[in-house]
Design a protein around this motif. Structure first.
Motif, PDB file in Angstrom:
ATOM      1  N   UNK A 100       0.824  -1.208   0.000  1.00  0.00           N
ATOM      2  CA  UNK A 100       0.000   0.000   0.000  1.00  0.00           C
ATOM      3  C   UNK A 100       0.861   1.262   0.000  1.00  0.00           C
ATOM      4  N   UNK A 101       2.130   1.117  -0.393  1.00  0.00           N
ATOM      5  CA  UNK A 101       3.014   2.284  -0.364  1.00  0.00           C
ATOM      6  C   UNK A 101       2.873   3.158  -1.607  1.00  0.00           C
ATOM      7  N   UNK A 102       2.346   2.591  -2.694  1.00  0.00           N
ATOM      8  CA  UNK A 102       2.281   3.324  -3.956  1.00  0.00           C
ATOM      9  C   UNK A 102       0.890   3.162  -4.552  1.00  0.00           C
ATOM     10  N   UNK A 103       0.060   4.167  -4.398  1.00  0.00           N
ATOM     11  CA  UNK A 103      -1.322   4.060  -4.870  1.00  0.00           C
ATOM     12  C   UNK A 103      -1.437   4.148  -6.384  1.00  0.00           C
ATOM     13  N   UNK A 104      -0.324   4.474  -7.074  1.00  0.00           N
ATOM     14  CA  UNK A 104      -0.355   4.463  -8.538  1.00  0.00           C
ATOM     15  C   UNK A 104      -0.082   3.067  -9.084  1.00  0.00           C
TER      16      UNK A 104
END
Length: 652
Positions: free
Chosen positions: A203-207
């Motif tokens: 969940x560190x990079x929502x892209x």
């Protein structure tokens, strides 16, 4: 892809494959220490070993007897049926209530190198609980799930590897690199022991949510996948520099929605209603998230609501964060009923909200103290009493489950720890005292999934002698009694007299005692007369003779006196308890020959054919490294329900 296919064959095939079994390649499991410096290093038992925190020998002084001391004799008047209890009974609780939260980066240490090598002691430790609860719930995740990413393969066929530590996190958490074999490893464990899994999605990079964990988890684990955690302690993202300083509960709720949309757009994710959140740790309250409309907006996607919380921290000695907590001073705070009650109080409103929404409420990660726990507390008999009381209090507060966290070698609170790699051929595992807490909890609640618990608050509400009653299928079934005090003289042993309102006591009751000499001890801990062993002595099987104490009751007076020593826990069965005979996987054969248990070949030829600790399993997955090999490999042999079974895997 489908889980590996496990087939069984008659025991006569064992001997034929025995020589093959002995030459299987052994790969040692890796050890993750998170860059920590051991808080307590002592001389090792061998020239190549040191003693990290998991084997720390610190013993604290037990607290003085309180003044005034609680009464040593009191009566508990209990209703015979749950229908007669006016108020206070919990929701139905499953025997799987206490599970384990395993940091993703240490699974090769605890589970095995890959799906071709599983740790037999782990299987035994999980099987102990399965036999009592019907299953075991395990969460794989933690801080290390957030940066995890998939690769097609890793050197030495490993299921996971680690990348440079996240230096923004106080525990210098590494990023995990994983392969498809991770899921086959979990599936193979579930094929041997009824383990159900929670997984965490990055969940560190929502892209780029990197949904392979969800895709492969659902494809391989199927019904053994309980749920997917979305976000681990999002209220700490700003502090760990994973989000900007203004990151808020609304930001998390919005990003959760982005995850829901990404899953809906992924045709490889057929199950879309098993998400778990928000897993806040206490910097935000859960209400901060509920107030965003989180539950209503995502109710169709949510399978459970979750929080994570530790009662305190021990971060200062390792990382210079916060303030120093002296373990000796802190010890007494863990040795009374107030601790569990206070820890549950902030969540009582949320458990009501969860019930109204029809969602389970989970304590997704907890233990005695963050940053690894305390020496002399987390690994003591007193720590085990605390964890058990805390667990029962969470159940009474209408949590549906709780996960005891497990880290690497350099934490004090592990329920179990594999030996360091460099001595793994000489030493066995080490049990942490809180493992007994999880085991006993599974007997407190049983496998019917109907148990309801109530905090009795007897003995004038003494915080040193808490008690609970458990109703199963609507009838009074068990009573749980604690004594937190340590008094070798016996003057603070107590007798709790049980009387039944609307019924009568049986002619006798059976009692299992959880015992040690002091709340400070780390060894000589027994449950019903049996122990799992001391440091480097554990293979997951109980040692000693099972001892269930039969106590006569006075049916004419409707009384049943139960003695409880100081310290101790007693589980009173008002109906005859099942005499649990756990299916275990023997570690009687090793590829190493020093300091190992052995079995005579003449006995082996006609026996149940036990496997060794350093064993290999095979892979049947299309595209896996050994799938093209058309051969059969002995995986393990075990006693299942008294029958000898040899399990092979056909590699197609």
């Amino acid at each position: 892809m489908l889980p590996h296919c496990v087939q069984t064959f008659p025991v006569m095939l064992l001997f034929a494959f025995w020589s093959l079994f002995l030459v299987l390649t052994v790969r040692a499991a890796g050890v993750t220490v998170y860059g920590q410096i051991p808080l307590g290093i002592t001389s090792a038992a061998s020239a190549t070993a040191t003693q990290p925190a998991a084997y720390n020998t610190t013993v604290l002084n037990p607290p003085e007897i309180p003044n005034p001391a609680p009464a040593t004799a009191f009566t508990l008047s209990l209703q015979s049926t749950s229908a007669s209890v006016s108020s206070g009974l919990s929701i139905p609780i499953k025997g799987t209530f206490f599970g384990f939260s395993i940091e993703m980066s240490v699974i090769t240490q605890l589970f095995g190198t890959n799906s071709s090598y599983l740790q037999v002691p782990l299987l035994n430790l999980l099987a102990n609980i399965q036999e009592r609860a019907g299953a075991v719930h395990v969460r794989v995740g933690g801080n290390t799930q957030e940066f995890a990413f998939y690769v097609d393969s890793l050197p030495e066929d490993r299921a996971i590897s680690k990348q440079k530590a996240d230096t923004n996190n106080p525990t210098q958490t590494p990023a995990v690199i994983y392969t498809m074999d991770l899921f086959y490893m979990l599936a193979n464990i579930s094929a041997l022991v009824n383990v159900k899994w929670y997984l965490g999605v990055p969940f560190n990079d929502t892209s780029d949510f990197r949904l392979q964990i969800v895709e492969f988890g659902e494809a391989v684990l199927g019904d053994n996948l309980l749920g997917i955690q979305v976000g681990n302690e999002p209220d700490l993202y700003s502090a760990h520099q994973h989000r900007n300083s203004s990151y808020s509960p609304q930001n998390y709720a919005n990003e959760f929605g982005e995850m829901v949309a990404a899953l809906a757009a992924d045709s490889n994710v057929p199950v879309r209603n098993n998400l778990i959140g928000p897993s806040v740790s206490g910097t935000w309250s859960p209400e901060d998230v509920w107030n965003t409309g989180f539950i209503t907006q995502y109710t169709e996607s949510l399978s459970a609501l979750s929080v994570e919380h530790y009662p305190t921290d021990n971060c200062f000695p390792e990382y210079g964060i916060g303030v120093y907590h002296d373990p000796q001073t802190e010890f007494s705070d863990f040795l009374n009923h107030t601790s569990g009650v206070a820890l549950c109080a902030p969540y009582l409103n949320s458990t009501k909200i969860a019930q109204a929404a029809g969602k389970p409420f989970l304590m997704f990660e907890t233990n005695s103290a963050s940053c690894g726990g305390f020496p002399g507390i987390s690994d003591s008999f007193g720590g085990a009493l605390w964890a058990l009381d805390y667990g029962l209090q969470m159940a009474y507060s209408n949590f549906s489950g709780a996960m005891l966290h497990i880290g690497g070698q350099n934490v004090f609170y592990n329920p179990f720890t594999a030996p360091p790699t460099n001595v793994s051929r000489f030493f066995d595992w080490t049990i942490g005292a809180v493992y007994y807490s999880a085991l006993i909890s599974s007997e407190v609640f049983g496998s019917t999934n109907t148990s309801q618990i109530i905090d009795l608050q007897g003995n004038d509400g003494s915080i040193y002698t808490p008690q609970y009653a458990i109703y199963e299928n609507g009838a009074l079934a068990r009573v749980a009694l604690f004594n937190y005090m340590t008094d070798p003289s016996g003057k603070n042993d107590y007798t709790a007299t049980i009387t039944v309102v609307g019924g009568t006591v049986p002619s006798s009751v059976q009692v299992k005692y959880f015992l040690s000499d002091s709340v400070s001890t780390k060894d000589n801990i027994t449950w019903a007369g049996q122990t799992l062993g001391g440091i480097h002595e554990v293979d997951g099987r109980f040692q000693g003779t099972l001892k269930i104490v039969s106590i006569s009751c006075d049916t004419s007076a409707n009384t049943c006196p139960i003695p409880v020593q100081a310290p101790a826990f007693a589980l009173v069965f008002l109906t005859t308890p099942a005499n649990v005979a756990t299916v275990t996987f023997s570690t009687s054969v090793y590829t190493a020959t020093k300091n190992t248990a052995t079995v005579a070949a003449s006995v082996l030829a006609t026996s149940n054919g036990m496997s060794g600790k350093d064993w290999e399993l095979g892979s049947t997955s299309s595209g896996s490294n050994n799938a093209a090999q058309r051969r059969a490999r002995v995986e393990y042999a075990a006693v299942l329900g008294g029958a000898a079974v040899v399990v092979l895997k056909l590699l197609l």
